[in-house]
Every structure is written in structure tokens, then in C-alpha cells.
Design an enzyme around this catalytic site. Structure first.
Site, mmCIF file in Angstrom:
data_model
loop_
_atom_site.group_PDB
_atom_site.id
_atom_site.type_symbol
_atom_site.label_atom_id
_atom_site.label_comp_id
_atom_site.label_asym_id
_atom_site.label_seq_id
_atom_site.Cartn_x
_atom_site.Cartn_y
_atom_site.Cartn_z
ATOM 1 N N GLY A 1 -14.097 -35.817 -9.832
ATOM 2 C CA GLY A 1 -14.204 -36.960 -8.932
ATOM 3 C C GLY A 1 -15.370 -36.873 -7.975
ATOM 4 N N THR B 1 -9.699 -32.402 -5.473
ATOM 5 C CA THR B 1 -8.880 -31.985 -4.351
ATOM 6 C C THR B 1 -9.343 -30.622 -3.842
ATOM 7 O OG1 THR B 1 -6.988 -33.200 -5.229
ATOM 8 C CG2 THR B 1 -6.523 -31.481 -3.607
ATOM 9 N N SER C 1 -2.725 -36.983 -8.495
ATOM 10 C CA SER C 1 -2.516 -38.057 -9.468
ATOM 11 C C SER C 1 -2.520 -37.484 -10.876
ATOM 12 C CB SER C 1 -3.607 -39.130 -9.343
ATOM 13 O OG SER C 1 -4.875 -38.602 -9.708
ATOM 14 N N GLY C 2 -2.013 -38.276 -11.801
ATOM 15 C CA GLY C 2 -2.016 -37.878 -13.201
ATOM 16 C C GLY C 2 -2.396 -39.050 -14.075
ATOM 17 N N ARG C 3 -2.733 -38.744 -15.311
ATOM 18 C CA ARG C 3 -3.085 -39.804 -16.260
ATOM 19 C C ARG C 3 -2.830 -39.300 -17.673
ATOM 20 N NH1 ARG C 3 -6.199 -38.600 -12.552
ATOM 21 N NH2 ARG C 3 -6.806 -36.493 -13.014
ATOM 22 N N ASP D 1 -6.633 -26.963 -15.433
ATOM 23 C CA ASP D 1 -7.545 -28.101 -15.506
ATOM 24 C C ASP D 1 -9.006 -27.713 -15.329
ATOM 25 O OD1 ASP D 1 -7.279 -27.561 -12.772
ATOM 26 O OD2 ASP D 1 -6.333 -29.481 -12.300
ATOM 27 N N THR D 2 -9.265 -26.676 -14.534
ATOM 28 C CA THR D 2 -10.656 -26.253 -14.380
ATOM 29 C C THR D 2 -11.217 -25.665 -15.666
ATOM 30 O OG1 THR D 2 -10.168 -25.766 -12.062
ATOM 31 C CG2 THR D 2 -12.250 -24.955 -12.926
ATOM 32 N N ASN E 1 -12.553 -20.397 -5.372
ATOM 33 C CA ASN E 1 -11.751 -21.592 -5.112
ATOM 34 C C ASN E 1 -12.002 -21.982 -3.661
ATOM 35 O OD1 ASN E 1 -9.736 -23.500 -4.750
ATOM 36 N ND2 ASN E 1 -8.275 -22.407 -6.034
#
Length: 500
Positions: A431, A284, A27-29, A258-259, A321
Site C-alpha cells: 500500500g 500497516t 483488511s482482507g481480500r 504475507d511478506t 520489522n
């Protein structure tokens, strides 16, 4: 058991806001971030987020491969920026800049005219597997690690590029850099994401050009490097007109992996000095590790498959990871296809009620990377260990949670040993910080205090780097993290020995 802490309150309307484009694998925002001060004390400063646009993301099969529908993705980015402009204007604010972060390793190929020649492959496509051995014949894995410090994953950019047929006249732009290019016309490669390619020198902080040459790749295959906080450029006239923002709106490089942005917003603040913390960016995937000043490039580190990636302000994200909540989300997708749609909270509650000590899997097994009937894959993996896992959603969910928590504990212990560090607290962001069962099991298995939150750590790190570049925030990571601590509710979990 868990407890909560409350943030300081207060808001100043008007002035500058920052647009964070934050896209994950599912997903994105687009989020507006405000850094404001209700007074002069440090505890009265805070940062606040407002989601203005959400959209789905996922791999699709195109031309026989798993790819990203980048055209659709970029269209959603433009919708989000238009929404950001509208919301900001309605509140008498101005969007000062835009920052972009996404997942790592994947890239798009752009020709000299600036055209994307094909939809980018996803790391979940299996094409790079066949390239691993040929790459290692040219570049010994020990030599690769001694320079890049990068964890071996078959989908690392270096292997993906080695599987390409013809790169003549093309340039590779990592996904956030590709978005920035289409917004500004400027080609750059942000350093935190460059460090995930397998073609980046972990000590020098530059491209490992000798590796590009050894693989027959051009030294200018990637655009020049740019650091978090530096301006990429301003909006192209046609983009500015389409989204309703001034043409001089800047696109600013943030921790575009993003991390990297998430770790920048880890609320690690100690009253008596520097906090010795581990972090888990849980989504994820699970990114589990430590923040260091220097990379760990030892043979023991390579054998343990730890990675050394760049963070904001030149830090090193020393991590592994690991598998993550992809396992559960894929199970939910399969169950939904079968007509069973359990609500997540109820599913986790039922899993928490089960006794400890059940079967576990290795969440890092490449067997779980591709999408396809995840519940049966998990049960098959358990059968290979000689145990049996019932075909029951709660039991399968508990197996996933126990397996992730055990993996987190192993990884943190290994990181402490390899980096010669002792960890006092584990911060869970993303999340997974909302998953009480996973956080409690992590506290139980590690024997350490777990601080959960914030959920939107990635967007916070994105916004804070932009705000500092604009002069709306100041200081180093400690000062930026203080804003996070004072702005968000954090939940604390302590080990419960009775659960072990």
C-alpha cells in the site's frame, strides 16, 4: 521526481485461475489471479489480478484481551471463495487452487477434535511482555539469535506461547495454517511463517526442537513443515459444497507470511545481471531489508535487531520489522472520531508542502503499538525530544512520513553493512507504494532510486507460487518476477537534493 513504465498488454480468457486469500491486520481480500500468454515472447507473458471480495479485519477486545474474531474472519474467507467460484464460472474458468497468506506470529489453539478452543490473541495484546524475561532466563538471547536469527520483538510467537497457561492436548496453528486446516482438515505449518516464531532453525530449515523442550513445550506443538508450492490438501466435502468449488480443488502452500509472498513479487529485474536491491514492504508495518542466500547470524546483526526469515525458494529475508502506516491510519481514525475526516490525498499534499527538517519520532517505539489517540502519542514523543509538534493533521502527517523515510534509510544502510552488500535500488511494494510523498522522501534520504509498485505484491506472489505449482508458470524467482515487471505500471523516484 518520478516516471512511469507501462506493462505489456494481452489476455487469454478461459482455463485455470488461482484464488489468493490475502489477509492483513486491517483488511482482507480474496483475489483471482490469471497467468496467461498472448504470444511466445517473455514480454508477452503476464499475470493479472481481480479482487472478488474485500472485508475488514481488526482486533477486538474479548475476555479482557485483544484478539482476532477468527470465526468472522473465516466466514469472510468462505464468502470470498464462493465469490471466486461464481466469477470464475461466469468467465468459463476453473479455480485450480487456493493459496493463503496473512500476517505472522499469531496462532490459534486447536484440540484433538479439530476445534478452535478460543479466538486467537493478537500480537497487539500486551500479554507476552511478562514472558520475555522468563524465556531469556532459560534461553540466552545470544543463543536464541545464533539459531533462529530472529529479530527480538516482544510479541514473537515464542513469548506468546510462553505466556499460555495450559497447552495439554492442544496444537498451535499459525493463522494461515489454521485457515488451511479448516478448509482441508490437514494440519501443516508453512515454512516462511514458521521462521517468524522464534522456534525455527535458520540454517537447518527445521524446528529448533531443543528450544521447545527447554520451554516445556511439546515437540509436536506445531504440525509438520511444508514448503511453498507443496499441496496442503483438497477441500473438505462440506466446504466444497458451501463455496461451490469441486472437492478436488487443492489448497497449495504459498509464502504464507504475507511478506514472503510480497518479496517473491518484488519486480527486481536487471538487464545486465542480478539486481542488487533492497525492499520495503510498506503497509500497516514496514518490512525493510535485503534478499540473501544465507542468514546473517553475527553478534553485530543481533545487536542491530535484524531478522533472518525464510523466503520463497529457500531465500533469506534479511530485514527489520519497522513501524509503518499504522501510525497514519490510527491518526486518521482519531481525527474521524473528533469529526475531522481529511481526504488522504489532500492530507499528503498539505504535508508535502511543508518545509523539510521538522521534528521526527522513532516509529519502532513499542509506545506506538497499541491503538489509542495516536496524534497525541506522536506529539508526546516529540515533546520528549525537547521539540514541539503542532496539533495540526498536515504537520503530524509530515512528521510520520519524515520519520518513516529516515528509518528506512538507517535500516538499509545497516543491512548493507551487516550483510556486506551494496544496494543500487530500493523497491517499495504494498500500500505504501501509492504514497508519493513517502516514496520521494525515501529516495531523497537514501540517495537511491526508488521503484514503487506493485500495490498488490503479496497477492501476486501468492498467485505466482500457485501457478508454478500447477505448471502455468515456470522457472525461479527471476522468471516469476519478470511476469510482474511486464504486467504492472511501476513508478520511479529519483533523489531531489533540493528537498533535503
Amino acid at each position: 521526481m518520478s516516471t512511469s513504465a507501462s506493462p505489456a498488454q494481452g489476455r487469454v480468457d478461459g482455463g485455470s485461475v488461482f484464488a489468493a486469500v490475502d489477509i492483513g491486520a486491517s483488511s482482507g481480500r480474496v483475489i483471482l489471479g490469471r497467468v496467461h500468454t498472448a504470444g511466445t515472447g517473455s514480454r508477452e507473458r503476464s499475470v493479472e489480478l481481480e479482487v472478488v471480495h474485500r472485508f475488514p479485519n481488526g482486533v477486538v477486545e474479548i475476555d479482557g484481551g485483544l484478539r482476532w474474531d477468527f470465526d468472522a474472519l473465516f466466514a469472510e474467507v468462505l464468502k470470498g471463495l464462493a465469490a471466486a467460484a461464481t466469477v470464475a464460472a461466469a468467465q468459463g474458468e476453473q479455480v485450480a487452487s487456493i493459496g493463503i497468506d496473512t500476517w505472522a506470529v499469531d496462532y490459534g489453539l486447536v484440540n484433538k477434535a479439530g476445534e478452535l478452543v478460543a479466538q486467537p490473541f493478537s500480537y497487539r495484546d500486551d500479554r507476552s511482555r511478562a514472558a520475555v524475561e522468563p524465556v531469556h532466563r532459560k534461553l540466552d538471547p545470544a543463543r536464541l539469535y545464533g539459531t533462529t536469527g530472529l529479530q527480538f520483538l516482544q510479541f514473537n510467537t515464542i513469548y506468546q506461547l510462553a505466556s499460555e497457561k495450559n497447552l495439554d492436548g492442544l496444537q498451535a496453528l499459525l493463522i494461515p495454517d489454521l485457515i488451511a486446516f479448516l478448509l482441508t482438515g490437514q494440519r501443516r505449518t508453512e515454512a516462511t511463517n514458521a521462521s517468524t516464531t522464534g522456534l525455527f532453525d535458520a540454517v537447518a530449515g527445521e524446528w529448533a526442537t531443543e528450544f521447545l523442550t527447554a520451554l516445556g513445550l511439546r515437540k509436536d506443538l506445531f504440525p509438520p513443515l511444508i514448503q511453498p508450492g507443496e499441496a496442503v490438501g483438497t477441500l473438505l466435502p462440506e466446504i466444497a459444497a458451501q463455496v461451490g468449488l469441486p472437492q478436488d480443488t487443492r489448497v497449495v502452500a504459498v509464502g504464507s507470511h504475507d511478506t514472503a509472498s510480497a518479496v517473491a513479487a518484488v519486480p527486481a529485474i536487471a538487464d545486465d545481471g542480478e539486481e542488487n536491491f533492497a525492499y520495503i514492504s510498506s503497509g500497516t508495518w514496514s518490512l525493510v531489508g535485503l534478499e540473501l542466500k544465507h542468514p546473517v547470524l553475527t553478534e553485530a546483526s543481533r545487536e542491530a535487531n535484524f531478522t533472518n526469515e525464510r523466503g520463497v525458494d529457500g531465500t533469506i529475508r534479511y530485514l527489520r520489522n519497522m513501524g509503518g502506516l499504522w501510525l497514519l491510519s490510527e491518526c486518521q481514525r482519531t481525527w474521524a472520531q473528533e469529526g475531522f475526516r481529511p481526504e488522504l490525498t489532500a492530507l499528503l499534499t498539505a504535508a508535502a508542502a511543508l518545509p523539510p527538517g521538522g521534528p521526527q519520532i522513532n516509529p519502532d517505539d513499542p509506545y506506538f503499538i497499541a491503538p489509542d489517540n495516536m496524534p497525541e502519542r506522536i506529539r508526546a514523543a516529540v515533546r520528549r525530544t525537547g521539540e514541539v509538534l503542532p496539533d495540526d493533521p498536515a504537520t503530524i502527517t509530515r512528521c510520520i512520513m519524515d520519520s518513516l523515510a529516515a528509518g528506512y534509510a538507517r535500516t538499509i544502510r545497516d543491512a548493507e553493512r551487516l550483510a556486506d552488500r551494496t544496494v543500487d535500488v530500493v523497491h517499495v511494494v504494498g500500500g505504501g507504494s501509492q504514497n508519493r510523498l513517502l516514496c520521494q522522501l525515501t529516495a531523497d534520504v537514501t540517495g537511491k532510486k526508488v521503484v514503487a509498485g506493485p500495490v498488490e505484491a503479496t497477492a501476486l506472489g501468492n498467485v505466482l507460487v500457485q501457478a508454478r505449482a500447477a505448471g502455468e508458470a515456470s522457472g525461479g524467482l527471476a522468471e516469476l518476477r519478470a511476469l510482474v515487471v511486464h504486467s504492472h505500471n511501476l513508478r520511479v523516484f529519483v533523489p531531489e537534493l533540493s528537498r533535503l
